[in-house]
Enzyme design. Structure first.
Site, PDB file in Angstrom:
ATOM      1  N   PRO A  51      -5.949  -0.135   5.810  1.00 16.48           N
ATOM      2  CA  PRO A  51      -4.275   0.769   6.467  1.00 16.48           C
ATOM      3  C   PRO A  51      -3.259  -0.014   6.455  1.00 16.48           C
ATOM      4  CG  PRO A  51      -6.325   1.436   7.345  1.00 16.48           C
ATOM      5  CD  PRO A  51      -6.399  -0.124   6.028  1.00 16.48           C
ATOM      6  N   GLU A  52      -2.336  -0.060   6.702  1.00 16.60           N
ATOM      7  CA  GLU A  52      -1.404  -0.833   6.622  1.00 16.60           C
ATOM      8  C   GLU A  52      -0.126   0.057   8.053  1.00 16.60           C
ATOM      9  OE1 GLU A  52       1.083  -2.367   4.180  1.00 16.60           O
ATOM     10  OE2 GLU A  52      -0.361  -2.100   2.756  1.00 16.60           O
ATOM     11  N   ARG A  84     -17.700  -0.333   4.606  1.00 15.31           N
ATOM     12  CA  ARG A  84     -17.446  -1.683   4.280  1.00 15.31           C
ATOM     13  C   ARG A  84     -18.071  -1.501   4.961  1.00 15.31           C
ATOM     14  NH1 ARG A  84     -14.319  -3.803  -0.431  1.00 15.31           N
ATOM     15  NH2 ARG A  84     -15.584  -5.413   0.414  1.00 15.31           N
TER      16      ARG A  84
END
Ligand SMILES: [Zn+2]
Length: 276
Positions: free
Chosen positions: A2-3, A113
């Protein structure tokens, strides 16, 4: 990962859903996702959330005793709120941390993850976090002028413009998606060296960065795989992206097939006609 627009969307949602709520408990099932001492955990219990902020790609939940929950979502992290008496698909196999509030609201930190984390920090510990201390300016802040951007960018004259934009010390919050999108809008090929850019190109890039970030925030960010807002909703920016994820498809401006190559070690999308 995510940015800026995705994190900003989460922060806006959290401010709507958990502001002034009091933390009742923490549960976690993966130590690396929630690496906090017993004393740190205790310091956050029965404390209320006074505000939720973003810095770069990090989420900061401020508590009423000056402590902060610093959250980094890394590759696949999610922060999803379940309001009291509402259904939720969480917890699921990806849930690492569960934060319960006294009114029955639940905040899930999910991370498939397991690279992300939640840290409970004092003001001093927060200020000493190396990645926060070295972050560049916020691209949507008023302080981030064209001159400011030029000055930061030109510290990396020998690198490609793509590598410079991905460098979080140049500016905060830009990752692979918005880097490719802004370079398309500015008409600049991602593998150009910074030192080859004219002042006019740098001004165009500065405007383009702010523009794509604003468009994406309006569309709730980008969901490629895992990203969800605090409300558990996907983002829609990629439905209308200019180049990102569109290799082989026609450029929305000129119809030339979008190409993909590798720049700065990352898959990079561009239009060979519109960008030079
Ligand atoms: Zn084109």
């Amino acid at each position: 990962m995510p940015e800026l627009p995705e994190i900003q969307t989460i922060v806006t949602g959290l401010n709507r859903l958990i502001l002034h709520k009091t933390i009742q408990s923490f549960d976690w099932n993966w130590a690396k996702s929630f690496f906090n001492s017993e004393a740190a955990v205790h310091s956050a219990l029965n404390r209320s959330v006074t505000g939720v902020r973003r810095r770069g790609k990090a989420v900061l939940l401020d508590l009423d005793n000056g402590r902060t929950l610093l959250v980094h979502l890394k590759m696949t992290g999610q922060l999803v709120v379940q309001p009291p008496d509402e259904e939720s698909p969480f917890p699921d196999r990806s849930t690492r941390v569960v934060i319960r509030f006294t009114d029955g609201t639940t905040l899930y930190f999910n991370d498939q993850r397991k690279f992300g984390w939640v840290k409970i920090l004092t003001k001093e510990e927060l200020a000493a976090q190396p990645f926060l201390a070295s972050l560049g300016p916020e691209p949507l802040s008023r302080r981030f002028t064209g001159d400011h951007f030029r000055e930061r960018l030109l510290r990396h004259r020998e690198t490609t413009v793509k590598a410079a934009l991905l460098n979080q010390t140049v500016l905060a919050g830009i990752g692979n998606i918005y880097c490719d999108e802004a370079l398309f809008l500015a008409g600049i090929l991602p593998d150009r060296k910074v030192k080859s850019l004219s002042d006019q190109e740098i001004r165009r890039l500065h405007r383009s960065l702010r523009k794509v970030l604003r468009i994406s925030i309006e569309l709730g960010g980008s969901t490629r795989r895992n990203y969800l807002s605090a409300e558990g909703v996907r983002g829609h920016y990629l439905d209308q992206a200019f180049v990102y994820g569109r290799d082989g498809e026609p450029c929305r401006t000129c119809g030339t097939p979008i190409r993909k190559n590798r720049v700065a070690g990352r898959g990079t999308h561009f239009c060979p006609h519109c960008q030079s």
